[in-house]
Motif scaffolding. Structure first.
Motif, PDB file in Angstrom:
ATOM      1  N   ASN A  80       0.801  -1.234   0.000  1.00  0.00           N
ATOM      2  CA  ASN A  80       0.000   0.000   0.000  1.00  0.00           C
ATOM      3  C   ASN A  80       0.830   1.279   0.000  1.00  0.00           C
ATOM      4  OD1 ASN A  80       1.026  -0.133   2.543  1.00  0.00           O
ATOM      5  ND2 ASN A  80      -0.926   0.147   3.619  1.00  0.00           N
ATOM      6  N   LYS A  81       2.083   1.205  -0.413  1.00  0.00           N
ATOM      7  CA  LYS A  81       2.973   2.373  -0.372  1.00  0.00           C
ATOM      8  C   LYS A  81       2.921   3.229  -1.636  1.00  0.00           C
ATOM      9  CE  LYS A  81       6.372   0.452   2.870  1.00  0.00           C
ATOM     10  NZ  LYS A  81       7.803   0.078   3.067  1.00  0.00           N
ATOM     11  N   TYR A  82       2.219   2.763  -2.682  1.00  0.00           N
ATOM     12  CA  TYR A  82       2.254   3.443  -3.966  1.00  0.00           C
ATOM     13  C   TYR A  82       0.874   3.974  -4.347  1.00  0.00           C
ATOM     14  CZ  TYR A  82       6.773   1.124  -4.230  1.00  0.00           C
ATOM     15  OH  TYR A  82       8.047   0.689  -3.949  1.00  0.00           O
ATOM     16  N   ASN A  83       0.875   5.086  -5.100  1.00  0.00           N
ATOM     17  CA  ASN A  83      -0.402   5.640  -5.559  1.00  0.00           C
ATOM     18  C   ASN A  83      -1.125   4.681  -6.500  1.00  0.00           C
ATOM     19  OD1 ASN A  83       1.579   8.475  -5.697  1.00  0.00           O
ATOM     20  ND2 ASN A  83      -0.174   8.387  -4.310  1.00  0.00           N
ATOM     21  N   HIS A  84      -0.326   3.959  -7.268  1.00  0.00           N
ATOM     22  CA  HIS A  84      -0.908   3.032  -8.242  1.00  0.00           C
ATOM     23  C   HIS A  84       0.086   1.914  -8.524  1.00  0.00           C
ATOM     24  CE1 HIS A  84      -3.627   1.780 -11.445  1.00  0.00           C
ATOM     25  NE2 HIS A  84      -2.570   1.616 -12.213  1.00  0.00           N
ATOM     26  N   VAL A  85      -0.445   0.729  -8.800  1.00  0.00           N
ATOM     27  CA  VAL A  85       0.388  -0.430  -9.135  1.00  0.00           C
ATOM     28  C   VAL A  85      -0.055  -0.977 -10.484  1.00  0.00           C
ATOM     29  CG1 VAL A  85       1.109  -2.748  -8.466  1.00  0.00           C
ATOM     30  CG2 VAL A  85       0.726  -1.000  -6.701  1.00  0.00           C
ATOM     31  N   VAL A  86       0.903  -1.097 -11.407  1.00  0.00           N
ATOM     32  CA  VAL A  86       0.646  -1.707 -12.710  1.00  0.00           C
ATOM     33  C   VAL A  86       1.166  -3.140 -12.660  1.00  0.00           C
ATOM     34  CG1 VAL A  86       1.113  -1.626 -15.189  1.00  0.00           C
ATOM     35  CG2 VAL A  86       0.841   0.504 -13.900  1.00  0.00           C
ATOM     36  N   ILE A  87       0.315  -4.092 -12.962  1.00  0.00           N
ATOM     37  CA  ILE A  87       0.670  -5.507 -12.867  1.00  0.00           C
ATOM     38  C   ILE A  87       0.722  -6.113 -14.263  1.00  0.00           C
ATOM     39  CG2 ILE A  87      -0.018  -7.765 -11.956  1.00  0.00           C
ATOM     40  CD1 ILE A  87      -1.648  -6.122  -9.817  1.00  0.00           C
ATOM     41  N   GLU A  88       1.830  -6.705 -14.589  1.00  0.00           N
ATOM     42  CA  GLU A  88       1.936  -7.410 -15.859  1.00  0.00           C
ATOM     43  C   GLU A  88       1.188  -8.741 -15.744  1.00  0.00           C
ATOM     44  OE1 GLU A  88       5.178  -8.883 -19.238  1.00  0.00           O
ATOM     45  OE2 GLU A  88       5.908  -8.051 -17.345  1.00  0.00           O
ATOM     46  N   ALA A  89      -0.021  -8.761 -16.264  1.00  0.00           N
ATOM     47  CA  ALA A  89      -0.883  -9.948 -16.333  1.00  0.00           C
ATOM     48  C   ALA A  89      -1.463 -10.374 -14.987  1.00  0.00           C
ATOM     49  CB  ALA A  89      -0.163 -11.103 -16.997  1.00  0.00           C
ATOM     50  N   GLU A  90      -0.635 -10.882 -14.083  1.00  0.00           N
ATOM     51  CA  GLU A  90      -1.128 -11.385 -12.800  1.00  0.00           C
ATOM     52  C   GLU A  90       0.013 -11.350 -11.786  1.00  0.00           C
ATOM     53  OE1 GLU A  90      -2.153 -15.605 -13.173  1.00  0.00           O
ATOM     54  OE2 GLU A  90      -0.885 -15.698 -14.963  1.00  0.00           O
ATOM     55  N   LEU A  91      -0.332 -11.424 -10.514  1.00  0.00           N
ATOM     56  CA  LEU A  91       0.691 -11.383  -9.468  1.00  0.00           C
ATOM     57  C   LEU A  91       1.433 -12.701  -9.343  1.00  0.00           C
ATOM     58  CD1 LEU A  91      -1.179  -9.450  -6.619  1.00  0.00           C
ATOM     59  CD2 LEU A  91       0.678  -8.601  -8.068  1.00  0.00           C
ATOM     60  N   PHE A  92       0.665 -13.806  -9.337  1.00  0.00           N
ATOM     61  CA  PHE A  92       1.254 -15.126  -9.116  1.00  0.00           C
ATOM     62  C   PHE A  92       0.745 -16.099 -10.175  1.00  0.00           C
ATOM     63  CE2 PHE A  92       1.122 -13.058  -4.948  1.00  0.00           C
ATOM     64  CZ  PHE A  92       2.464 -13.158  -4.570  1.00  0.00           C
ATOM     65  N   PRO A  93       1.488 -16.269 -11.267  1.00  0.00           N
ATOM     66  CA  PRO A  93       1.056 -17.153 -12.355  1.00  0.00           C
ATOM     67  C   PRO A  93       0.797 -18.581 -11.881  1.00  0.00           C
ATOM     68  CG  PRO A  93       2.936 -15.818 -13.023  1.00  0.00           C
ATOM     69  CD  PRO A  93       2.766 -15.601 -11.558  1.00  0.00           C
ATOM     70  N   HIS A  94      -0.324 -19.132 -12.341  1.00  0.00           N
ATOM     71  CA  HIS A  94      -0.721 -20.525 -12.094  1.00  0.00           C
ATOM     72  C   HIS A  94      -1.218 -20.778 -10.668  1.00  0.00           C
ATOM     73  CE1 HIS A  94       0.855 -21.383 -16.041  1.00  0.00           C
ATOM     74  NE2 HIS A  94       2.045 -20.936 -15.687  1.00  0.00           N
ATOM     75  N   PHE A  95      -1.289 -19.723  -9.841  1.00  0.00           N
ATOM     76  CA  PHE A  95      -1.844 -19.882  -8.506  1.00  0.00           C
ATOM     77  C   PHE A  95      -3.328 -19.513  -8.505  1.00  0.00           C
ATOM     78  CE2 PHE A  95       2.567 -20.032  -7.420  1.00  0.00           C
ATOM     79  CZ  PHE A  95       2.642 -20.711  -6.206  1.00  0.00           C
ATOM     80  N   ASP A  96      -3.995 -19.930  -7.440  1.00  0.00           N
ATOM     81  CA  ASP A  96      -5.414 -19.662  -7.253  1.00  0.00           C
ATOM     82  C   ASP A  96      -5.688 -18.156  -7.201  1.00  0.00           C
ATOM     83  OD1 ASP A  96      -7.956 -19.302  -5.497  1.00  0.00           O
ATOM     84  OD2 ASP A  96      -7.960 -21.435  -5.995  1.00  0.00           O
TER      85      ASP A  96
END
Length: 350
Positions: A80-96
């Motif tokens: 929660n330290k950033y004004n905005h977060v850009v995520i390339e596709a997903e945080l944890f590939p192949h996880f639930d």
């Protein structure tokens, strides 16, 4: 908004990974100019990429586990330290989905970015709704071709994968001698070189009647013995020159759910280099190539054979298409065009 905006980019790879480099890292000068402070935190670091490119599955898997744990800890401490977060596709590939959602709900604001149809990885699993659910939760989603708009819901915004046109000089365009052997070029990686084999029969057939050289940059796949092939190790210092000294860039692909989301970056590189192109008729390819003007779209093997023979035997047409393709890229697919636009996309959607 005059104040500095702190944006965290959670990329899949470091700058050494082509997808992350072109869609995120290369935008940094434009973001800085537009009062956006960009911080980059890749999921998979350089050691993972080293073993990925070397084809070492055990070491790759071990480093993948290490880097996934590292991201988990980073997000616990910094979510929660950033004004905005850009995520390339997903945080944890192949996880639930639940694992991604645990962190997504702690972010002040986040967006997603896709230049591959990652949802295809979950198509026949219990997590088939993971990517659609994430897209609907995001402030916005940048996508590399317009096909995504027909498939997913959410605040989708078109953002093609682009190049720095100043790094794509045109070497000797149109100055080759009439008797030079034309060069067909393909550029990619070990994971995508399989697509060359889709047209290997066509290339073998053409080689019987028409002289050409097949240049493979970044791959080492075997082709039929009748084809004159040159393997070139990928090098960022020489790739643009290797492309521009070729004649016809090819992008054969399968037509599956995965390929529907591809963004045609090979075509953009070829066309920026001033060479003619032929590509399988998928959504992004049809957006990029003006069929019959800046290149050809091939819908089947007969098309591939006909279009290849035409360009191999008609130097004037392939040079003309190459020149037209270069103009198209200059107008539509460069950081010079999209750098400030991307900054505006982020600022106007917070």
């Amino acid at each position: 908004m005059d104040n500095k905006i702190n944006v965290l980019f959670l990329t899949k790879y470091s700058e050494k990974g082509a997808s992350s480099r072109y869609r995120f890292y290369n935008y940094k000068p434009y973001l800085n100019k537009n009062n956006i402070t960009a911080t980059y935190q890749p999921l998979f670091g350089d050691r993972y990429l080293t073993h990925l490119y070397k084809g070492n599955p055990i070491r790759k898997a071990l480093f993948a586990i290490y880097y996934i744990i590292k991201r988990f800890v980073f997000l616990l401490l910094n979510a929660n330290k950033y004004n905005h977060v850009v995520i390339e596709a997903e945080l944890f590939p192949h996880f639930d989905f639940k694992l991604d959602y645990f962190f997504l709900k702690r972010l002040k604001s986040f967006s997603l970015d896709f230049d591959d149809n990652i949802s295809a990885n979950y198509q026949n699993t219990s997590q088939k709704d993971k990517i659609p659910r994430m897209m609907e939760l995001a402030k916005f989603v940048t996508v590399g071709n317009h096909w995504y708009f027909t498939e997913f819901k959410g605040n989708l915004i078109y953002l093609p994968t682009v190049i720095d046109i100043e790094k794509y000089p045109q070497y000797n365009l149109g100055s080759k001698h009439e008797d030079d052997i034309p060069t067909i070029v393909w550029i990619g990686s070990l994971s995508t070189q399989k697509y060359i084999l889709l047209i290997s029969d066509v290339l073998e057939k053409i080689a019987v009647q028409t002289r050409f050289k097949l240049k493979i940059i970044g791959g080492n796949i075997s082709v039929p013995p009748g084809i004159h092939v040159e393997y070139v190790k990928w090098d960022k210092e020489t790739e643009n020159q290797e492309l521009a000294m070729s004649d016809i860039g090819i992008m054969p692909l399968e037509k599956t759910y995965w390929e529907m989301g591809k963004c045609g970056f090979k075509l953009i590189q070829y066309m920026a280099s001033g060479i003619s192109v032929i590509a399988t008729g998928l959504p992004a390819n049809k957006e990029i190539v003006q069929n019959g003007i800046s290149g050809f779209i091939a819908d089947d093997m007969k098309d591939w054979e006909e279009k290849l023979v035409r360009l191999l035997t008609d130097r004037k047409q392939r040079n003309g298409m190459g020149a037209q393709g270069r103009l198209e890229i200059e107008k539509r697919y460069t950081y010079q065009v999209w750098g400030d636009k991307y900054s505006d996309i982020i600022k106007s959607n917070l």
